[in-house]
Design a protein around this motif. Structure first.
Motif, short mmCIF file in Angstrom:
data_model
loop_
_atom_site.label_atom_id
_atom_site.label_comp_id
_atom_site.label_asym_id
_atom_site.label_seq_id
_atom_site.Cartn_x
_atom_site.Cartn_y
_atom_site.Cartn_z
N THR A 33 -3.54 12.95 -2.63
CA THR A 33 -4.43 11.99 -3.29
C THR A 33 -5.22 11.28 -2.20
O THR A 33 -4.65 10.79 -1.24
N ALA A 34 -6.53 11.23 -2.37
CA ALA A 34 -7.39 10.64 -1.34
C ALA A 34 -7.23 9.13 -1.24
O ALA A 34 -7.32 8.57 -0.16
N ARG B 209 0.87 -1.18 0.00
CA ARG B 209 0.00 0.00 0.00
C ARG B 209 0.90 1.22 0.00
O ARG B 209 1.79 1.35 0.84
N ILE B 210 0.67 2.12 -0.96
CA ILE B 210 1.48 3.32 -1.09
C ILE B 210 0.55 4.53 -1.05
O ILE B 210 -0.36 4.64 -1.88
N GLY B 211 0.79 5.40 -0.10
CA GLY B 211 0.04 6.64 -0.02
C GLY B 211 0.74 7.70 -0.85
O GLY B 211 1.97 7.80 -0.85
N ALA C 67 4.07 3.60 -11.92
CA ALA C 67 5.13 4.57 -11.66
C ALA C 67 4.63 5.58 -10.65
O ALA C 67 3.55 6.15 -10.82
N ILE C 68 5.42 5.81 -9.61
CA ILE C 68 5.05 6.77 -8.57
C ILE C 68 6.19 7.78 -8.45
O ILE C 68 7.33 7.39 -8.22
N ALA D 73 3.89 9.43 0.26
CA ALA D 73 3.60 9.81 1.65
C ALA D 73 4.00 8.69 2.61
O ALA D 73 4.56 8.94 3.66
N TYR D 74 3.66 7.43 2.26
CA TYR D 74 4.01 6.28 3.09
C TYR D 74 3.96 5.02 2.25
O TYR D 74 3.36 4.99 1.18
#
Length: 88
Positions: A23-24, A17-19, A65-66, A72-73
């Motif tokens: 982005t909500a 999981r990537i925050g 791709a991020i 964020a986390y």
């Protein structure tokens, strides 16, 4: 080219999981367990600013791709940690 499993063999996946900043919704997908250490190292490099983009391939072969500056986390966990329902 598939992976043939014998009777009793199991394939383990890692929940990722990537925050993303501003982005909500978070990005959620699974990767093969054998990619865990590599992904951990690439996430650390991205957060340290060593790379501008973190590329991740999920277990279905899709690539995401991020932008490193927008992360964020990141949570890495095994699929069998997932619980459904109420209570502990």
């Amino acid at each position: 080219m598939g992976c043939e499993l014998g009777k009793g063999d199991t394939v383990r996946f890692v929940d990722v999981r990537i925050g993303v900043i501003q982005t909500a919704r978070e990005l959620a997908f699974e990767v093969d367990d054998d990619q865990r250490d590599d992904l951990h190292g690439r996430v650390e490099a991205a957060l340290a600013g060593a790379t501008d983009v973190l590329w991740v391939m999920d277990r279905k072969g899709r690539e995401v791709a991020i932008p490193s500056a927008k992360i964020a986390y990141v949570e890495l966990g095994t699929s069998d940690e997932r619980r459904i329902g109420f209570g502990g």
